[in-house]
Write a protein that holds these residues in place. Structure first.
Motif, PDB file in Angstrom:
ATOM      1  N   SER A 343      12.676  16.506 -19.680  1.00 28.35           N
ATOM      2  CA  SER A 343      13.046  15.582 -18.613  1.00 28.35           C
ATOM      3  C   SER A 343      14.484  15.818 -18.172  1.00 28.35           C
ATOM      4  O   SER A 343      14.800  15.789 -16.973  1.00 28.35           O
ATOM      5  CB  SER A 343      12.880  14.138 -19.090  1.00 28.35           C
ATOM      6  OG  SER A 343      13.358  13.227 -18.133  1.00 28.35           O
ATOM      7  N   LYS A 375       6.393  13.436 -11.974  1.00 30.97           N
ATOM      8  CA  LYS A 375       7.628  12.711 -11.678  1.00 30.97           C
ATOM      9  C   LYS A 375       7.328  11.319 -11.117  1.00 30.97           C
ATOM     10  O   LYS A 375       6.472  11.164 -10.263  1.00 30.97           O
ATOM     11  CB  LYS A 375       8.455  13.519 -10.671  1.00 30.97           C
ATOM     12  CG  LYS A 375       9.804  12.920 -10.288  1.00 30.97           C
ATOM     13  CD  LYS A 375      10.527  13.842  -9.307  1.00 30.97           C
ATOM     14  CE  LYS A 375      11.914  13.303  -8.962  1.00 30.97           C
ATOM     15  NZ  LYS A 375      11.856  12.066  -8.163  1.00 30.97           N
ATOM     16  N   ASN A 386      10.342  13.752 -14.538  1.00 28.17           N
ATOM     17  CA  ASN A 386      11.045  14.420 -13.438  1.00 28.17           C
ATOM     18  C   ASN A 386      10.368  15.718 -13.000  1.00 28.17           C
ATOM     19  O   ASN A 386      10.943  16.500 -12.247  1.00 28.17           O
ATOM     20  CB  ASN A 386      12.507  14.687 -13.795  1.00 28.17           C
ATOM     21  CG  ASN A 386      13.284  13.406 -13.996  1.00 28.17           C
ATOM     22  OD1 ASN A 386      13.280  12.534 -13.132  1.00 28.17           O
ATOM     23  ND2 ASN A 386      13.933  13.265 -15.144  1.00 28.17           N
TER      24      ASN A 386
END
Length: 616
Positions: A343, A375, A386
């Motif tokens: 992440s 994400k 993400n």
């Protein structure tokens, strides 16, 4: 004057002599100014290099910290680069007692700003290929005694065959003719492994293209030439593990550089069960075995929770973007690495390259699991991966079953596909999900057969749904094979990629009539979907199957593409009035497959497994 000059020469000789052998290499070998993150990690390799003191001299570059690891043969130097630091050569002085070693570390200008780098998206179609199995453009690099294995052997389906970057570059026009827009290669970095690693997933040098595929410069040149033909290049990376012949395993920088470092006495293999990430009842034991266990003995598991390991990997990905100009990243075995570390990588990458894209492999066939990894997923909150793009293994799994079934049977055939898309409400962005029919780790879609009608229908579906499509090399010429024979059986050489091949499927003349039929069909849809916002940006509305026929519409700014798929082996009637809400007042449309005008005032009759894409 003469005495002064002699003293200087003797000093240089003394410094060079005393410093001999201190430094073997520095990674990365150069870096770039103007990056958003001012921190730069230099990993220094050399016998007893950890006993060195380090000083830095260059405007706008400062020594942040020195990290001495457990092995004396590594040294981590962290520098801070001011935002106004200029390109040039930074003077690094390594001192051991009276011995000095001066290195000049190069900082370069970036070729473009991070925001100017555009990744792949739903307007693209990725063509996934294995360089070793595609084309041998340079037989001179087939054998290399400094690497293992040292020679190619096409008689062994699981050995190196000699395909390389030059072979890919020689066929850039082929990709244009086919109509794809992006190429995803399996990893191209050095894989010098005693047991062999033709597929590329056991990295032994993160900053060097495998010499049997080419050089770093050749990789960069290939990408530049691909860009000249409007083709993007996606680089396959692996943060989860490296190869067992990597110097890090032979001489561990620190005990926590790898997970389960006592592998010789107590080898722990992953359980290959990815569900503990989302399972509310998962045991710590199962999670740790999955997350930290080694993929196989030849692929030691890197510990991304170690901040120095993570920084090395993050920098490596940025370096290849800046140096080679890659247009995207496919990350192998994504959930096997540490969630928070990955992440963090994606957060930094998205900040540096906001218009870029990375797709992560997450092999679980449940949509909820895949959606968890995208994400901004609410399923993972408060955590956030993400990761913009995830691979739709559910679509692959449902298509693998549907191709053998009749869609007029409840829950079978294309009903499975309908149900797959029902769960798109789980995804923050369904348009940024990657769908595929097959890849290097699966059976070929055709398995041992040549069902061209089934292939046409599957490709029609793949290329028109609300996804980023990925094709596997050879699909367009009906390459087949099953994994139960061997992995090599689904990774066969592309016919015509070697000079002594009996067939050259790169040309119309070299393909069989059936292969040309498949190629032309796929190519027609690929060229039609290029720059077609109805497909790349449009909404989707689908209908429950009637008489085994699956219908859906893609709509954008007043334009509509109506996709009709007969998922049965029999002729079927389609009651056209059921689709009035998307057809509206239109009385005719053009089928881009048959190139015929279609009367939309009367019911349609579809032949077995027929596919239609009607522009309204």
């Amino acid at each position: 004057m003469r005495k002064t000059l002699l003293t200087f020469i003797l000093f240089i000789i003394a410094v060079t002599t005393n410093a001999a052998g201190m430094i073997d290499k520095i990674e990365p070998s150069f870096w770039y100014v103007g990056m958003k993150n001012p921190e730069l990690q230099l990993m220094i390799y050399g016998e007893n290099i950890a006993s060195s003191d380090v000083s830095v001299r260059y405007p706008g570059v400062y020594l942040n910290s020195i990290v001495k690891l457990e092995s004396p043969n590594y040294l981590l130097v962290y520098l801070t680069l001011d935002k106004d630091a200029k390109a040039g050569k930074v003077e690094l002085t390594f001192t051991q007692g009276k011995k000095k070693n001066i290195q000049y570390y190069e900082l370069k200008e970036r070729s473009m700003k991070g925001c100017e780098r555009i990744g792949f998206d739903a307007s693209d179609v990725l063509y996934m290929l294995m360089p070793d199995r595609f084309s041998n453009g340079n037989p001179g690099n087939d054998n290399d005694k400094t690497l293992s294995p040292s020679s190619a052997n096409r008689n062994d389906p699981n050995a190196r065959h000699g395909g390389d970057l030059t072979g890919i570059q020689n066929h850039l026009d082929y990709f244009n003719d086919l109509g794809i827009t992006a190429l995803w290669f399996t990893p191209v970095l050095e894989n010098s492994m005693t047991g062999g690693s033709y597929h590329g997933y056991a990295t032994t040098n993160y900053y060097k293209v495998d010499p049997r595929l080419g050089t770093n410069d050749e990789y960069k040149d290939l990408i530049e030439k691909a860009h000249g033909k409007k083709l993007k290049i996606v680089m396959d990376m692996i943060f989860n593990h490296c190869g067992s012949e990597h110097p890090w395993l032979k001489d561990m920088p620190s005990r926590d550089w790898f997970n389960f470092p006592d592998y010789e006495k107590n080898f722990v293999q992953t359980n290959f069960k990815l569900t503990p990430h989302v399972d509310p009842y998962a045991s710590d034991y199962d999670f740790k075995t999955m997350n930290d266990g080694w993929f196989v003995r030849s692929m030691p598991d890197l510990n991304q929770r170690n901040p120095h390991v993570l920084r090395y990997l993050i920098q490596n990905s940025f370096w290849w973007i800046e140096y080679a100009g890659i247009d995207g990243i496919r990350m192998d075995t994504y959930p096997y690495a540490d969630f928070n570390a990955m992440s963090q990588w994606m957060k930094e990458l998205n900040e540096e390259y906001p218009n870029y894209n990375v797709v992560g492999e997450s092999w679980v066939t449940e949509p909820a699991y895949t959606a968890y990894w995208q994400k901004d997923s609410k399923l993972a909150a408060p955590r956030n991966s993400n990761l913009k793009t995830v691979m739709d293994f559910s679509f692959y799994d449902k298509m693998s079953q549907a191709k053998k079934e009749e869609s007029n049977e409840d829950g079978k055939g294309l009903n499975r596909i309908y149900n797959n898309f029902v769960y798109d409400f789980l995804y923050p962005n369904p348009l940024s999900v990657m769908a595929f029919l097959e890849n290097h780790d699966t059976d070929r879609f055709l398995e041992d057969g040549n069902d061209i009608a089934g292939l046409k229908q599957a490709v029609t579906l793949l290329l028109t749904t609300r996804r980023i499509p990925q094709l596997y090399y050879g699909t367009e010429i009906m390459m087949n094979g099953r994994k139960n024979v061997s992995d090599g059986n689904v990774r066969k050489d592309f016919p015509g990629g070697w000079k002594d091949d009996a067939q050259n499927a790169f040309t119309k003349e070299g393909r069989t009539d059936l292969q040309n039929e498949a190629f032309n069909f796929i190519s027609k849809i690929l060229h039609w979907r290029k720059d077609n916002a109805v497909i790349s940006e449009g909404t989707m509305k689908h209908f429950l199957t009637q008489n085994g026929i699956y219908v859906y519409a893609r709509c954008f700014e007043g334009k509509t593409a109506l996709v009709i798929l007969n998922g049965t082996s029999k002729e079927q009637n389609l009651p056209i009035k059921s689709y009035k809400e998307v057809i509206k007042e239109k009385t005719t449309g053009k089928d881009i497959i048959s190139e015929q005008t279609v009367d939309l005032t009367n019911d349609l009759t579809l032949s077995p497994r027929q596919s239609m894409i009607i522009e309204l």
